[in-house]
Design an enzyme around this catalytic site. Structure first.
Site, PDB file in Angstrom:
ATOM      1  N   CYS A  14      48.589   7.355  19.433  1.00 30.68           N
ATOM      2  CA  CYS A  14      49.643   7.951  18.629  1.00 30.68           C
ATOM      3  C   CYS A  14      49.093   8.334  17.250  1.00 30.68           C
ATOM      4  O   CYS A  14      48.368   7.540  16.663  1.00 30.68           O
ATOM      5  CB  CYS A  14      50.769   6.934  18.485  1.00 30.68           C
ATOM      6  N   PRO A  15      49.384   9.503  16.773  1.00 31.88           N
ATOM      7  CA  PRO A  15      50.303  10.517  17.281  1.00 31.88           C
ATOM      8  C   PRO A  15      49.613  11.644  18.041  1.00 31.88           C
ATOM      9  O   PRO A  15      50.218  12.681  18.302  1.00 31.88           O
ATOM     10  CB  PRO A  15      50.942  11.056  16.002  1.00 31.88           C
TER      11      PRO A  15
END
Length: 75
Positions: A14-15
């Site tokens: 992430c992200p």
């Protein structure tokens, strides 16, 4: 499930899976389907949220061992 483009985000955290999906979806036409392959545990939350916020449709989510495949129709 059939798809128009495939994005390998395996091993990314992430992200990055969502950011890469956003970039790839820009190159697709409305209604086309992207398969996003991801192993990031946060993607199960991030991808549906991203789709809802950006007006895309999450068609399906399939587990494949450590990976999850997300099928996203561009809105």
């Amino acid at each position: 499930m059939t798809f128009d483009d495939d994005l390998d985000a395996l091993g990314l955290l992430c992200p990055l899976p969502v950011l890469k999906a956003r970039k790839r979806l820009k190159s697709l036409g409305k209604g086309q389907v992207l398969r996003l392959q991801a192993t990031d545990p946060a993607a199960v939350i991030d991808v549906p949220h991203f789709c809802a916020e950006q007006g895309h449709e999450l068609l399906a989510q399939e587990d494949h061992g450590a990976a999850t495949h997300y099928f996203i129709r561009k809105g």
